[in-house]
Design an enzyme around this catalytic site. Structure first.
Site, PDB file in Angstrom:
ATOM      1  N   SER A   1       0.852  -1.202   0.000  1.00 17.97           N
ATOM      2  CA  SER A   1       0.000   0.000   0.000  1.00 17.97           C
ATOM      3  C   SER A   1       0.878   1.238   0.000  1.00 17.97           C
ATOM      4  O   SER A   1       2.036   1.207   0.447  1.00 17.97           O
ATOM      5  CB  SER A   1      -0.899   0.004   1.239  1.00 17.97           C
ATOM      6  OG  SER A   1      -1.547   1.254   1.375  1.00 17.97           O
ATOM      7  N   TYR A  36      -2.418  -0.616  10.267  1.00 17.91           N
ATOM      8  CA  TYR A  36      -2.364  -0.903   8.825  1.00 17.91           C
ATOM      9  C   TYR A  36      -1.074  -0.355   8.227  1.00 17.91           C
ATOM     10  O   TYR A  36      -0.392  -1.036   7.443  1.00 17.91           O
ATOM     11  CB  TYR A  36      -3.575  -0.292   8.140  1.00 17.91           C
ATOM     12  CG  TYR A  36      -3.696  -0.621   6.666  1.00 17.91           C
ATOM     13  CD1 TYR A  36      -4.103  -1.880   6.251  1.00 17.91           C
ATOM     14  CD2 TYR A  36      -3.415   0.337   5.689  1.00 17.91           C
ATOM     15  CE1 TYR A  36      -4.236  -2.182   4.904  1.00 17.91           C
ATOM     16  CE2 TYR A  36      -3.534   0.046   4.344  1.00 17.91           C
ATOM     17  CZ  TYR A  36      -3.950  -1.216   3.958  1.00 17.91           C
ATOM     18  OH  TYR A  36      -4.062  -1.512   2.613  1.00 17.91           O
TER      19      TYR A  36
END
Length: 260
Positions: free
Chosen positions: A149, A162
């Site tokens: 990501s 995350y």
């Protein structure tokens, strides 16, 4: 769909294949004439739907293996790899796509539990499945592509855990690439920005809000689509990227260009 790529004779394993980037990637591999395709996910019904779409791209049903497993559960990576090798006899490409998001901060009273859950799925499962894949990838001189990501490169507010897990995946990519280069096994990752997938709604965010935010924070002025990420994955997995390893490729509409 993927006429510029050809994966004839190659067996591909895609985790998180029941929706979003994983599903789109699986369909692209099917269109590119792969010789075997393992679809891994928790929702068997959705995996069946993806299988049908792969068949419409020309991939015979006997070349598709559906495995309904929670990658974070004990023994799941081993069961998955055993099933793939038993079915196809080899593995050429591993796509580590399974993962989950979520809002967390240091003030979150459930921080410890959320960390354990996300780390187990996003990092530990990826590491263990890759470990099991390595002997087979050495035999085929195959490769690994992991879906990381943009959060690994620029921390996003209120997504503490995350961010940490995706940063770990980037270091996994770089470390594994160095370890496996002498074996002619390439390891790369893609780093998407905001992509229109079910990940957002499952993390508790409204789609309309996500799209509006994406419009403002991406220089290209919109949210990304799963197909745009899957194209990058296929490139890294293909012979077109035969001299590329250890790469963390941003597919983020220019988001990383902005100050975090």
């Amino acid at each position: 769909m993927s006429a510029s790529y050809c994966f004839e004779g190659r067996v591909v394993l895609v985790t998180g294949a029941s929706s979003g980037i994983g599903a789109e990637t699986a369909i692209h591999f099917a269109a590119a004439s792969c010789d075997g395709l393992a679809l891994i996910g928790r929702d068997k019904d959705r995996l069946e739907e993806v299988s049908i779409k792969c068949q419409t791209q020309g991939l015979a049903i006997e070349k598709i293996l559906i495995i309904s497993e929670d990658l974070a559960s004990d023994g799941a990576p081993g069961r998955i790899m055993d099933a793939v090798i038993q079915k196809f006899g080899k593995l050429n490409i591993l796509i580590n796509n399974a993962g989950q998001g979520g809002m967390t901060s240091l003030a979150d009273p459930e921080l410890s539990q959320k960390f354990d859950h996300l780390y187990s799925l996003n990092v530990r499962a990826t590491l263990l499945l890759s470990q099991l894949a390595v002997p087979h990838l050495i035999e085929t001189k195959g490769n690994i592509v992991t879906v990381s990501s943009i959060c690994a490169k620029a921390a996003v507010p209120n997504m503490l855990v995350y961010n940490l897990t995706k940063a770990a995946l980037d270091y996994f990519t770089e470390s594994a690439a160095r370890c496996l280069a002498t074996k002619q096994v390439r390891v790369n990752s893609v780093n998407p920005g905001s992509i229109a997938t079910p990940l957002h709604t499952r993390a508790g965010r409204e789609e309309k809000v996500v799209r509006e935010l994406a419009r403002r924070i991406h220089p290209l002025g919109r949210i990304g689509e799963s197909e745009e990420v899957s194209r990058a994955i296929l490139f890294l997995a293909s012979d077109h990227a035969s001299f590329t390893t250890g790469e963390t490729l941003s597919v983020d509409g220019g988001r990383f260009l902005l100050c975090p």
